[in-house]
Design a protein around this motif. Structure first.
Motif, mmCIF file in Angstrom:
data_model
loop_
_atom_site.group_PDB
_atom_site.id
_atom_site.type_symbol
_atom_site.label_atom_id
_atom_site.label_comp_id
_atom_site.label_asym_id
_atom_site.label_seq_id
_atom_site.Cartn_x
_atom_site.Cartn_y
_atom_site.Cartn_z
ATOM 1 N N PHE A 158 43.057 47.108 37.588
ATOM 2 C CA PHE A 158 42.218 47.897 36.684
ATOM 3 C C PHE A 158 40.957 47.127 36.361
ATOM 4 O O PHE A 158 40.910 45.901 36.488
ATOM 5 C CB PHE A 158 42.963 48.293 35.398
ATOM 6 N N THR A 159 39.936 47.863 35.960
ATOM 7 C CA THR A 159 38.662 47.260 35.591
ATOM 8 C C THR A 159 37.955 48.162 34.585
ATOM 9 O O THR A 159 38.184 49.373 34.581
ATOM 10 C CB THR A 159 37.774 47.020 36.836
ATOM 11 N N SER A 160 37.122 47.588 33.745
ATOM 12 C CA SER A 160 36.344 48.383 32.797
ATOM 13 C C SER A 160 35.463 49.362 33.564
ATOM 14 O O SER A 160 35.026 49.088 34.682
ATOM 15 C CB SER A 160 35.473 47.488 31.909
ATOM 16 N N CYS A 161 35.215 50.501 32.943
ATOM 17 C CA CYS A 161 34.458 51.590 33.579
ATOM 18 C C CYS A 161 32.955 51.339 33.553
ATOM 19 O O CYS A 161 32.465 50.492 32.809
ATOM 20 C CB CYS A 161 34.733 52.907 32.843
ATOM 21 N N LEU A 162 32.263 52.138 34.354
ATOM 22 C CA LEU A 162 30.806 52.194 34.283
ATOM 23 C C LEU A 162 30.432 52.808 32.939
ATOM 24 O O LEU A 162 31.226 53.568 32.363
ATOM 25 C CB LEU A 162 30.258 53.065 35.415
ATOM 26 N N THR A 168 33.051 49.557 28.338
ATOM 27 C CA THR A 168 34.141 48.659 27.955
ATOM 28 C C THR A 168 35.149 49.341 27.027
ATOM 29 O O THR A 168 36.091 48.706 26.556
ATOM 30 C CB THR A 168 33.595 47.376 27.289
ATOM 31 N N GLY A 169 34.970 50.643 26.797
ATOM 32 C CA GLY A 169 35.929 51.415 25.997
ATOM 33 C C GLY A 169 36.917 52.186 26.852
ATOM 34 O O GLY A 169 37.714 52.975 26.351
ATOM 35 N N ALA A 170 36.873 51.945 28.192
ATOM 36 C CA ALA A 170 37.772 52.648 29.109
ATOM 37 C C ALA A 170 37.989 51.802 30.355
ATOM 38 O O ALA A 170 37.225 50.873 30.632
ATOM 39 C CB ALA A 170 37.177 54.003 29.495
ATOM 40 N N VAL A 171 39.048 52.111 31.095
ATOM 41 C CA VAL A 171 39.335 51.401 32.341
ATOM 42 C C VAL A 171 39.634 52.382 33.460
ATOM 43 O O VAL A 171 40.211 53.439 33.239
ATOM 44 C CB VAL A 171 40.523 50.417 32.210
ATOM 45 N N TYR A 172 39.188 52.000 34.680
ATOM 46 C CA TYR A 172 39.638 52.670 35.889
ATOM 47 C C TYR A 172 40.921 51.953 36.298
ATOM 48 O O TYR A 172 40.976 50.724 36.272
ATOM 49 C CB TYR A 172 38.646 52.507 37.042
ATOM 50 N N ILE A 173 41.916 52.709 36.711
ATOM 51 C CA ILE A 173 43.197 52.110 37.090
ATOM 52 C C ILE A 173 43.541 52.543 38.505
ATOM 53 O O ILE A 173 43.582 53.736 38.809
ATOM 54 C CB ILE A 173 44.316 52.547 36.125
ATOM 55 N N LEU A 174 43.800 51.574 39.366
ATOM 56 C CA LEU A 174 44.228 51.832 40.735
ATOM 57 C C LEU A 174 45.754 51.883 40.725
ATOM 58 O O LEU A 174 46.405 50.935 40.278
ATOM 59 C CB LEU A 174 43.724 50.705 41.647
ATOM 60 N N LEU A 175 46.309 52.991 41.199
ATOM 61 C CA LEU A 175 47.756 53.210 41.125
ATOM 62 C C LEU A 175 48.409 53.212 42.502
ATOM 63 O O LEU A 175 47.792 53.599 43.490
ATOM 64 C CB LEU A 175 48.042 54.551 40.437
ATOM 65 N N LYS A 176 49.671 52.790 42.527
ATOM 66 C CA LYS A 176 50.482 52.856 43.732
ATOM 67 C C LYS A 176 50.797 54.302 44.037
ATOM 68 O O LYS A 176 51.006 55.097 43.120
ATOM 69 C CB LYS A 176 51.821 52.162 43.486
#
Length: 185
Positions: A158-162, A168-176
């Motif tokens: 995961f990483t903070s969003c654009l 920095t109030g949200a994250v993108y999450i890469l899921l299996k």
């Protein structure tokens, strides 16, 4: 216009009513203040039932309101994480945890991941907020989300969003994903 054209036009517009106002309906509902107040009050009430979901609160990683979050599980390609951070992996689901208690946010997040797995979602966005607190303490939901995501078996990174997606109030999450229809992980 000829008589035939006029009669055709009149029959085509028969039953049409003139618009009485010139304001567009955006479809966006107004905030229900009473419902929001009820939700806020409910968020302060601690429930006594404990749900075992594999997410631990024993060692919560405190993060600041403006801290950028970034984490990748061992084996996840750097290039994939760069794409995620650049917002180049489209998110297929989104969850907003604003205004929830820690217990409620945990439950909703766990259910969200179960649904994402069922729907074969590759990338999701979770908005945790920044919760800049006047008492100087760290943001609770952001810190807990940062900790929980590292523990969840479905999360690859995961990483903070654009800024346009919450910064920095949200994250993108890469899921299996499980392998369905010939897609690979």
């Amino acid at each position: 216009m000829q008589d035939d054209d006029l009669s055709l036009f009149k029959s085509a517009v028969h039953g049409v009513k003139q618009i009485k106002h010139d304001r567009a309906d955006t479809g966006k509902p107004r905030a229900d203040r009473q419902r929001l107040n009820t939700l806020r009050q409910a968020a302060t009430v601690r429930t006594e039932s404990i749900k075992v979901d594999g997410l631990s609160d024993q060692f919560v990683i405190d993060v600041g309101a403006e801290d950028e979050l970034y984490w990748a599980r061992d084996g996840v390609q750097d290039g994939q994480m760069r794409k995620l951070k650049a917002g180049q992996v489209p998110f297929e689901g989104s969850l907003d945890l604003h205004g929830m208690s820690v217990e409620k946010a945990r439950e909703i997040l766990w259910d969200f991941f179960a649904e994402a797995a069922r729907m074969e979602v590759r990338c999701a966005r979770v908005t945790h907020g920044k919760a800049v607190r006047t008492d100087g303490k760290r943001p609770m939901i952001k810190s807990h989300v940062n900790t929980w995501l590292r523990q969840h078996p479905q999360v690859l990174g995961f990483t903070s969003c654009l800024p346009k997606h919450g910064g920095t109030g949200a994250v993108y999450i890469l899921l299996k994903r499980t392998m369905l229809d010939g897609r690979d992980e």
